[in-house]
Structures are given as C-alpha cells and as structure tokens.
Design a protein around this motif. Structure first.
Motif, short mmCIF file in Angstrom:
data_model
loop_
_atom_site.label_atom_id
_atom_site.label_comp_id
_atom_site.label_asym_id
_atom_site.label_seq_id
_atom_site.Cartn_x
_atom_site.Cartn_y
_atom_site.Cartn_z
N PHE A 125 18.10 19.62 43.24
CA PHE A 125 17.17 19.14 44.24
C PHE A 125 17.77 18.78 45.85
O PHE A 125 17.46 18.90 46.71
N ARG A 126 19.36 18.49 45.58
CA ARG A 126 20.08 18.11 46.89
C ARG A 126 20.27 19.34 47.68
O ARG A 126 20.43 19.31 48.85
N LYS A 127 20.26 20.43 47.15
CA LYS A 127 19.87 21.84 47.90
C LYS A 127 19.06 21.99 48.88
O LYS A 127 19.13 22.72 49.71
N PHE A 128 18.07 21.19 48.55
CA PHE A 128 16.79 21.60 49.27
C PHE A 128 16.15 20.08 49.96
O PHE A 128 15.27 20.05 50.67
N ALA A 129 16.53 19.25 49.21
CA ALA A 129 15.62 17.90 49.67
C ALA A 129 16.85 16.69 50.07
O ALA A 129 17.80 16.88 49.38
N ASP A 130 16.37 15.77 50.73
CA ASP A 130 17.09 14.51 51.06
C ASP A 130 16.65 13.64 49.69
O ASP A 130 15.39 13.22 49.67
N VAL A 131 17.45 13.39 48.81
CA VAL A 131 17.34 12.72 47.81
C VAL A 131 17.80 11.14 47.64
O VAL A 131 18.97 10.82 48.03
N LYS A 132 16.92 10.36 47.59
CA LYS A 132 17.14 8.97 47.84
C LYS A 132 17.18 8.18 46.40
O LYS A 132 15.97 8.44 45.66
N THR A 133 18.02 7.14 45.95
CA THR A 133 17.67 6.61 44.74
C THR A 133 17.69 5.03 44.87
O THR A 133 18.44 4.61 45.92
N SER A 134 17.07 4.30 43.79
CA SER A 134 17.35 2.78 43.84
C SER A 134 17.16 2.45 42.57
O SER A 134 16.37 3.15 41.66
#
Length: 140
Positions: A125-134
């Motif tokens: 997913f990091r290859k195509f999206a800005d991934v935010k986690t909480s």
C-alpha cells in the motif's frame, strides 16, 4: 514463494476467486455499475486484506508477548482518486484494542512491528498511497 489465484467469471459481473488455501470469495459490483451486490467489491477487499494482514501480525505478536486483551477491531478507510483508474491515494488504519488494564506500551510495540516490519500488504500500500495509522485503547 509464489501464489496462484484463479478467478472465474460466474455470469453478469460476478467473479469467484480461489485462494492458495482453497477457500473461495465472490466478487461483484453495485447495481448502479451493473452488478447485483452478490459479493465483495475488489477495491474494498484490498482494505480488508490490509487490515487482515496487519491484524494477524498484531494478534500473533501479542500472544507471544502474553499481552491480554478482550477484543480487537481494525477500521480501515480508503480515499479514492477522482479520475480513472481510481485507486486509494490515502488510507487510514485505526487499531482499536479492548480490555481491562491494557498494556499500551506493548500493544504499541506489536502494532509498530506489524506496520514497520512484518505486514507485506502494508508495504504494498505504501507504494501507491499515503498510509496513516493510529491506535485507540478502550479499557473496559
């Protein structure tokens, strides 16, 4: 290691896809796009795959660490691009841990290990999206 998945058209816009373990999943689309809502949407399944991959990691790590919890839920949100081909440009992954006297430090360590080291779907997913986690702790 390689995986092979066979996806077979079942009529109209419905497809059935196997998994290397032999389990089947049905995919379809909404009536507004010509489908019958008889299966899961392919893009949303990607979000499920992301949550499932990371969730497997987190539970495995917490079990090894002997960290108790009573429930665990992952809420995953994807924002699609406006133009075709539409894909998730931003994804939020919210880890919800439930239990009594949760060990927040160890839970954070388990989640971080999944995010940063073990979850291959997260890396894809990091290859195509800005991934935010909480992480959200629910002491019940």
């Amino acid at each position: 290691m390689s995986h092979k998945v066979i996806t077979h058209w079942k009529g109209n816009l419905q497809f059935e896809s196997d998994n290397p373990n032999g389990k089947l999943v049905t995919m379809d689309t909404t009536p507004e796009h010509g489908g019958h809502n008889s299966g899961l949407g392919p893009k949303a399944m990607m979000l499920s795959s992301l949550a499932g991959c990371s969730g497997l990691d987190v539970v495995s790590i917490l079990k090894k660490m002997k960290v108790p919890f009573s429930d665990f839920r992952i809420d995953t949100y994807g924002e699609l691009t406006d133009e075709h081909p539409k894909y998730y440009h931003t994804v939020s992954v919210e880890y919800h841990m439930y239990g009594k006297d949760l060990d927040e430090e160890k839970i954070k360590k388990a989640v971080d290990l999944s995010i940063d080291k073990y979850c291959g779907v997260m890396e894809m997913f990091r290859k195509f999206a800005d991934v935010k986690t909480s992480i959200h702790y629910h002491n019940v």
